[in-house]
Design a protein around this motif. Structure first.
Motif, PDB file in Angstrom:
ATOM      1  N   ASN A 171       0.822  -1.204   0.000  1.00  0.00           N
ATOM      2  CA  ASN A 171       0.000   0.000   0.000  1.00  0.00           C
ATOM      3  C   ASN A 171       0.854   1.251   0.000  1.00  0.00           C
TER       4      ASN A 171
ATOM      5  N   SER B 179       2.340   1.806  -3.411  1.00  0.00           N
ATOM      6  CA  SER B 179       1.293   2.292  -4.310  1.00  0.00           C
ATOM      7  C   SER B 179       1.050   3.799  -4.118  1.00  0.00           C
TER       8      SER B 179
ATOM      9  N   GLU C 176       3.812   6.058  -5.718  1.00  0.00           N
ATOM     10  CA  GLU C 176       3.928   6.134  -7.176  1.00  0.00           C
ATOM     11  C   GLU C 176       3.385   7.427  -7.723  1.00  0.00           C
TER      12      GLU C 176
END
Length: 52
Positions: free
Chosen positions: A46, A49, A52
């Motif tokens: 998580n 993510s 990014e």
């Protein structure tokens, strides 16, 4: 299940807001419990993510 200390409340809210952790049930956290390897792996995924 215990309550998280007052000093941790802001950090917990931010972690939940970012989607890094969801808690154990209905957004409830268990700060006095150990996390599992699977929970740790999910939190890392998580975080990656979000970065990014």
């Amino acid at each position: 299940m215990g309550l998280a200390p007052q000093w941790a409340q802001e950090a917990i809210s931010e972690v939940y807001r970012l989607g890094l952790m969801q808690g154990c049930a209905e957004g409830q956290f268990a700060p006095d419990q150990n996390g599992t390897r699977a929970e740790s792996a999910q939190m890392i995924l998580n975080l990656l993510s979000v970065m990014e």
